[in-house]
Design a protein around this motif. Structure first.
Motif, PDB file in Angstrom:
ATOM      1  N   PRO A 152       0.807  -1.218   0.000  1.00 47.63           N
ATOM      2  CA  PRO A 152       0.000   0.000   0.000  1.00 47.63           C
ATOM      3  C   PRO A 152       0.837   1.264   0.000  1.00 47.63           C
ATOM      4  O   PRO A 152       1.911   1.326   0.617  1.00 47.63           O
ATOM      5  CB  PRO A 152      -0.814  -0.118   1.294  1.00 47.63           C
ATOM      6  N   GLY A 153       0.368   2.267  -0.713  1.00 53.36           N
ATOM      7  CA  GLY A 153       0.945   3.596  -0.606  1.00 53.36           C
ATOM      8  C   GLY A 153       0.253   4.346   0.515  1.00 53.36           C
ATOM      9  O   GLY A 153      -0.439   3.746   1.349  1.00 53.36           O
ATOM     10  N   ARG A 154       0.442   5.658   0.537  1.00 54.57           N
ATOM     11  CA  ARG A 154      -0.175   6.475   1.579  1.00 54.57           C
ATOM     12  C   ARG A 154      -0.959   7.605   0.940  1.00 54.57           C
ATOM     13  O   ARG A 154      -0.406   8.366   0.138  1.00 54.57           O
ATOM     14  CB  ARG A 154       0.890   7.059   2.515  1.00 54.57           C
ATOM     15  N   LEU A 155      -2.220   7.715   1.324  1.00 57.14           N
ATOM     16  CA  LEU A 155      -3.042   8.850   0.910  1.00 57.14           C
ATOM     17  C   LEU A 155      -3.071   9.836   2.070  1.00 57.14           C
ATOM     18  O   LEU A 155      -3.545   9.509   3.166  1.00 57.14           O
ATOM     19  CB  LEU A 155      -4.451   8.402   0.555  1.00 57.14           C
ATOM     20  N   TYR A 168      -2.460  10.296   7.283  1.00 57.01           N
ATOM     21  CA  TYR A 168      -2.427   9.441   6.102  1.00 57.01           C
ATOM     22  C   TYR A 168      -3.115   8.109   6.385  1.00 57.01           C
ATOM     23  O   TYR A 168      -3.219   7.666   7.532  1.00 57.01           O
ATOM     24  CB  TYR A 168      -0.993   9.196   5.632  1.00 57.01           C
ATOM     25  N   MET A 169      -3.589   7.488   5.314  1.00 64.55           N
ATOM     26  CA  MET A 169      -4.161   6.152   5.372  1.00 64.55           C
ATOM     27  C   MET A 169      -3.377   5.253   4.416  1.00 64.55           C
ATOM     28  O   MET A 169      -3.101   5.629   3.280  1.00 64.55           O
ATOM     29  CB  MET A 169      -5.641   6.176   4.973  1.00 64.55           C
ATOM     30  N   LYS A 170      -3.014   4.075   4.873  1.00 69.70           N
ATOM     31  CA  LYS A 170      -2.343   3.100   4.016  1.00 69.70           C
ATOM     32  C   LYS A 170      -3.388   2.485   3.076  1.00 69.70           C
ATOM     33  O   LYS A 170      -4.390   1.927   3.553  1.00 69.70           O
ATOM     34  CB  LYS A 170      -1.680   2.018   4.858  1.00 69.70           C
ATOM     35  N   CYS A 171      -3.163   2.575   1.781  1.00 67.35           N
ATOM     36  CA  CYS A 171      -4.213   2.169   0.854  1.00 67.35           C
ATOM     37  C   CYS A 171      -3.652   1.945  -0.543  1.00 67.35           C
ATOM     38  O   CYS A 171      -2.477   2.183  -0.810  1.00 67.35           O
ATOM     39  CB  CYS A 171      -5.320   3.223   0.813  1.00 67.35           C
ATOM     40  N   TRP A 172      -4.538   1.480  -1.422  1.00 72.80           N
ATOM     41  CA  TRP A 172      -4.234   1.335  -2.839  1.00 72.80           C
ATOM     42  C   TRP A 172      -5.228   2.150  -3.660  1.00 72.80           C
ATOM     43  O   TRP A 172      -6.407   2.263  -3.289  1.00 72.80           O
ATOM     44  CB  TRP A 172      -4.354  -0.114  -3.287  1.00 72.80           C
ATOM     45  N   ILE A 173      -4.773   2.708  -4.767  1.00 76.41           N
ATOM     46  CA  ILE A 173      -5.675   3.267  -5.772  1.00 76.41           C
ATOM     47  C   ILE A 173      -5.995   2.119  -6.726  1.00 76.41           C
ATOM     48  O   ILE A 173      -5.120   1.643  -7.458  1.00 76.41           O
ATOM     49  CB  ILE A 173      -5.022   4.437  -6.526  1.00 76.41           C
ATOM     50  N   VAL A 174      -7.220   1.637  -6.689  1.00 74.74           N
ATOM     51  CA  VAL A 174      -7.560   0.398  -7.390  1.00 74.74           C
ATOM     52  C   VAL A 174      -8.398   0.613  -8.641  1.00 74.74           C
ATOM     53  O   VAL A 174      -8.664  -0.339  -9.388  1.00 74.74           O
ATOM     54  CB  VAL A 174      -8.299  -0.581  -6.446  1.00 74.74           C
ATOM     55  N   GLY A 175      -8.847   1.847  -8.899  1.00 78.54           N
ATOM     56  CA  GLY A 175      -9.649   2.062 -10.094  1.00 78.54           C
ATOM     57  C   GLY A 175      -9.876   3.535 -10.375  1.00 78.54           C
ATOM     58  O   GLY A 175      -9.782   4.377  -9.478  1.00 78.54           O
ATOM     59  N   THR A 176     -10.145   3.842 -11.633  1.00 82.70           N
ATOM     60  CA  THR A 176     -10.509   5.195 -12.036  1.00 82.70           C
ATOM     61  C   THR A 176     -11.700   5.121 -12.977  1.00 82.70           C
ATOM     62  O   THR A 176     -11.865   4.158 -13.725  1.00 82.70           O
ATOM     63  CB  THR A 176      -9.340   5.910 -12.750  1.00 82.70           C
ATOM     64  N   SER A 177     -12.522   6.152 -12.925  1.00 77.26           N
ATOM     65  CA  SER A 177     -13.687   6.242 -13.816  1.00 77.26           C
ATOM     66  C   SER A 177     -13.697   7.648 -14.415  1.00 77.26           C
ATOM     67  O   SER A 177     -13.896   8.629 -13.708  1.00 77.26           O
ATOM     68  CB  SER A 177     -14.986   5.982 -13.035  1.00 77.26           C
ATOM     69  N   LYS A 178     -13.490   7.707 -15.730  1.00 75.10           N
ATOM     70  CA  LYS A 178     -13.318   8.999 -16.400  1.00 75.10           C
ATOM     71  C   LYS A 178     -14.601   9.419 -17.095  1.00 75.10           C
ATOM     72  O   LYS A 178     -15.309   8.602 -17.676  1.00 75.10           O
ATOM     73  CB  LYS A 178     -12.160   8.925 -17.397  1.00 75.10           C
ATOM     74  N   ASP A 179     -14.873  10.737 -17.079  1.00 76.56           N
ATOM     75  CA  ASP A 179     -16.075  11.302 -17.676  1.00 76.56           C
ATOM     76  C   ASP A 179     -15.666  12.407 -18.654  1.00 76.56           C
ATOM     77  O   ASP A 179     -14.608  13.020 -18.507  1.00 76.56           O
ATOM     78  CB  ASP A 179     -16.985  11.867 -16.570  1.00 76.56           C
ATOM     79  N   ARG A 180     -16.479  12.643 -19.653  1.00 78.82           N
ATOM     80  CA  ARG A 180     -16.292  13.705 -20.639  1.00 78.82           C
ATOM     81  C   ARG A 180     -15.032  13.515 -21.486  1.00 78.82           C
ATOM     82  O   ARG A 180     -14.529  14.453 -22.078  1.00 78.82           O
ATOM     83  CB  ARG A 180     -16.220  15.094 -19.978  1.00 78.82           C
TER      84      ARG A 180
END
Length: 282
Positions: free
Chosen positions: A86-89, A95-107
């Motif tokens: 995990p990285g840190r947000l 900070y929270m130890k976590c992963w960026i697991v997805g993105t949802s793009k618009d426009r």
């Protein structure tokens, strides 16, 4: 405005969500709830299970910088996901130890210079952590420690500020905190007492070596006691801890007396946990 950014676990790469080409537009980072631990239709306690968060951002730039801004997020995030580290947000100082697991793009069809991006964040340790650091230096023989800031709401039978190798630590959290303790050699069987509790390793640290006691997680399997030698190699010291006094004992809130022989120095980093980021910036 809160500083909100992600630090990757692999190369400490930083994605700053509060500076263009990125800008936060919303999300649920300040929301949170606990899950009940139930048995026989009674609540036995509370915990936080695997949690998913959303961070809404705008990505805006021109030309190749726009494409790079989009790719940079995914590149940093996927390194941590593929390495299961995990990285840190960060939100402010927490900070929270976590992963960026997805993105949802618009426009993305109509706009060439900006898009909206909803980022999915997942954590198996969904606590927001603020660190506090304290340094205790090795004392030369024959010297005394004088600390004018050792002030207590009641009197002790003798004056602590003039007693050698007697200091204090002030935990600003409202509950006990996990910690990382770094003990520097040379020393034999280092013993540190905090609030009357003994933290002891039955080992020898030579000059240039140091030991690390890491109780920064609630998960026992991830806790560590190790020695780092001069050549950088690590030695497991788990069996060298004093089992008669738990080395994982949390540092209590408020002010606690710290005492040791003075023959070695050590650092303590407290990990103060909350269910949500601190609302105040200080």
């Amino acid at each position: 405005m809160y500083d909100i950014y992600y630090i990757g676990a692999q190369n400490s790469e930083k994605i700053d969500f509060c500076r263009w080409p990125y800008m936060v537009t919303g999300g649920d980072l300040f929301d949170g709830s606990y899950d009940s631990i139930e048995e026989d239709d009674h609540i036995q306690g509370w915990e936080r299970k695997i949690t998913e968060k959303k961070l809404e951002i705008e990505i805006r730039a021109t030309g190749s910088a726009f494409a790079k801004a989009i790719d940079d997020i995914e590149s940093v995030a996927e390194k941590d996901v593929l390495n299961t580290t995990p990285g840190r947000l960060y939100v402010g100082n927490s900070y929270m130890k976590c992963w960026i697991v997805g993105t949802s793009k618009d426009r993305w069809i109509n706009d060439l210079n900006s898009i909206s991006n909803s980022i999915s964040i997942k954590s198996d340790y969904p606590y927001w952590i603020t660190e506090e650091s304290f340094v205790f230096k090795k004392q030369d023989e024959g010297t005394t420690v004088t600390s004018d800031w050792l002030e207590y709401p009641y009197d002790f039978p003798y004056e602590y500020s003039k007693v050698q190798n007697l200091r204090s630590i002030r935990n600003s959290n409202y509950t006990g905190s996990g910690f990382k303790m770094i003990i520097y050699g040379p020393c034999i069987n280092p013993l540190i007492r905090i609030a009357g509790h003994a933290y002891e390793l039955r080992t020898t640290l030579y000059d240039g070596e140091y030991a690390v006691i890491d109780s920064s997680t609630r998960y026992a399997k991830d806790r560590k006691v190790m020695k780092v030698k001069n050549d950088g190699t690590e030695e497991n010291l788990f069996n060298s801890k004093n089992n008669e006094s738990s080395i994982w004992e949390k540092i209590p809130p408020g002010t606690s007396i710290v005492s040791w022989s003075g023959g070695f120095g050590f650092d303590i980093i407290l990990f103060n946990e909350r269910g949500t980021p601190r609302w105040t910036l200080q």
